[in-house]
Design a protein around this motif. Structure first.
Motif, PDB file in Angstrom:
ATOM      1  N   UNK A   6     -57.151  88.654  20.422  1.00  0.00           N
ATOM      2  CA  UNK A   6     -57.938  87.735  19.575  1.00  0.00           C
ATOM      3  C   UNK A   6     -58.201  88.503  18.291  1.00  0.00           C
ATOM      4  N   UNK A   7     -58.053  89.695  18.311  1.00  0.00           N
ATOM      5  CA  UNK A   7     -58.014  90.401  17.041  1.00  0.00           C
ATOM      6  C   UNK A   7     -57.198  90.359  16.030  1.00  0.00           C
ATOM      7  N   UNK A   8     -57.271  90.354  14.869  1.00  0.00           N
ATOM      8  CA  UNK A   8     -56.261  89.860  13.775  1.00  0.00           C
ATOM      9  C   UNK A   8     -55.944  91.267  13.094  1.00  0.00           C
ATOM     10  N   UNK A   9     -54.859  91.159  12.269  1.00  0.00           N
ATOM     11  CA  UNK A   9     -54.553  92.211  11.444  1.00  0.00           C
ATOM     12  C   UNK A   9     -55.627  93.029  10.512  1.00  0.00           C
ATOM     13  N   UNK A  10     -56.370  92.112  10.168  1.00  0.00           N
ATOM     14  CA  UNK A  10     -57.662  92.560   9.456  1.00  0.00           C
ATOM     15  C   UNK A  10     -58.412  93.528  10.063  1.00  0.00           C
ATOM     16  N   UNK A  11     -58.581  93.146  11.387  1.00  0.00           N
ATOM     17  CA  UNK A  11     -59.497  94.074  12.277  1.00  0.00           C
ATOM     18  C   UNK A  11     -58.827  95.236  12.315  1.00  0.00           C
ATOM     19  N   UNK A  12     -57.708  95.270  12.570  1.00  0.00           N
ATOM     20  CA  UNK A  12     -56.969  96.443  12.705  1.00  0.00           C
ATOM     21  C   UNK A  12     -56.819  97.622  11.434  1.00  0.00           C
ATOM     22  N   UNK A  13     -56.634  96.858  10.311  1.00  0.00           N
ATOM     23  CA  UNK A  13     -56.490  97.753   9.419  1.00  0.00           C
ATOM     24  C   UNK A  13     -57.923  98.145   8.420  1.00  0.00           C
ATOM     25  N   UNK A  14     -58.913  97.523   9.105  1.00  0.00           N
ATOM     26  CA  UNK A  14     -60.167  97.402   8.358  1.00  0.00           C
ATOM     27  C   UNK A  14     -60.482  99.214   8.081  1.00  0.00           C
TER      28      UNK A  14
END
Length: 333
Positions: A6-14
């Motif tokens: 459910x996590x997206x790219x923005x969560x990962x690179x925040x």
């Protein structure tokens, strides 16, 4: 139907995830020169990395290679501080998700698992399979030939895509995976934190096949080592063609031909450094000799305590005495 991340790219690179990843990465490494250099302009470096990831201008760099020989010769590939920070950021998001997909009886590179718990689980399985040692029990033991060096990149990406719908996350993990190869499109580096996760994702395909297709009740895997237990030796022999075919056809992996063993548990089964018997376990001779050699070469109190802690997990009174005698003999020199 497979569960999906459910996590997206923005969560990962925040920036928040990158800062938390830095704290985990830098723990115990702050005396390293390359870590100090990155840390000197930490916030600027993290903001720059965040922007590179957001703009997709980030590219994983190369590796510094070195060899280790404990317990056997291995080539370790070490990425830059920035790239290792990215590995930790990816791991923080992906590991908790994939952990939910793994079977309970895979033990390598997982939180609250490890070799000692794997060996203890192995002994509990023996007691279950043998009805508390009232029935004969056989063990089929195998490992994968050149495990990390033969992971196929496209197969790995295809597996990840089944779980990860975000194409930008796939872009990043593809960049990490393709940054290293032993031959075109093949191989993962031993030094990457992400490699530890990716090989478990890769081998989870085999684990699921073993549990749901082969219906193997007593099965344990630790990295590329795996064992099956059964009262029926012939059933274990019949498993081998199916195991070989699945590993090669689906994962492009091969069982090491000289490391296929079928033994009765009563004769002693070597698994993860211990020779296991129905009533006890003893340290493998090569492990004992390596331990004594290390104490002779580095007779420090920390080394001694580390090995004594290891020996507490088995029937090792004689080995512990020999280790202490070696320590006191060499520390006085």
């Amino acid at each position: 139907m497979k569960i999906r991340l459910r996590h997206n790219f923005e969560d990962l690179i925040s920036v928040e995830n990158l800062l938390k990843a830095w704290q985990e990465f830098a723990s115990g490494k702050r005396s390293k020169l390359d870590v100090q250099k990155f840390s000197a302009d930490l916030f600027d470096n993290i903001l720059q990395l965040h922007n590179q990831l957001a703009n997709k201008t980030y590219r994983h760099g190369g590796y510094y290679n070195f060899n280790i020989s404990d317990p056997k010769p291995r080539k370790i590939s070490k990425a830059s501080v920035q790239d290792r920070l990215v590995h930790h950021a990816v791991y923080r998001v992906l590991y908790p998700f994939f952990e939910r997909t793994f079977i309970a009886d895979s033990f390598s590179c997982r939180i609250d698992k490890g070799t000692h718990k794997s060996v203890n689980r192995f002994l509990r399985m023996f007691r279950q399979a043998s009805h508390n040692n009232t029935k004969g029990c056989w063990v089929l033991k195998c490992d994968i030939k050149k495990f990390f060096a033969t992971i196929d990149h496209e197969i790995l990406i295809n597996i990840l895509e089944k779980y990860i719908p975000d194409k930008d996350i796939i872009w990043l993990v593809r960049d990490i995976i393709s940054s290293f190869s032993t031959s075109p499109g093949v191989g993962l580096p031993l030094g990457n934190l992400t490699s530890q996760l990716f090989v478990n994702v890769y081998m989870n395909e085999f684990d699921q096949y073993v549990k749901h297709k082969l219906k193997a009740r007593y099965y344990i895997r630790y990295a590329d080592d795996f064992v099956f237990l059964s009262q029926d030796r012939n059933w274990l022999l019949r498993l081998l063609p199916d195991i070989r075919n699945f590993l090669y056809d689906r994962l492009k992996l091969a069982i090491h031909p000289t490391k296929i063993k079928i033994k009765s548990f009563g004769s002693g089964v070597d698994f993860l450094g211990w020779v296991n018997f129905p009533t006890h376990k003893v340290l493998r001779t090569t492990t004992k000799n390596r331990m004594l050699r290390r104490v002779r070469e580095h007779p420090t109190f920390e080394t001694l305590q580390s090995y004594l802690g290891l020996l507490e997990h088995g029937n090792t009174a004689k080995v512990s005495k020999e280790l202490l005698n070696t320590y006191w003999l060499f520390i006085k020199r």
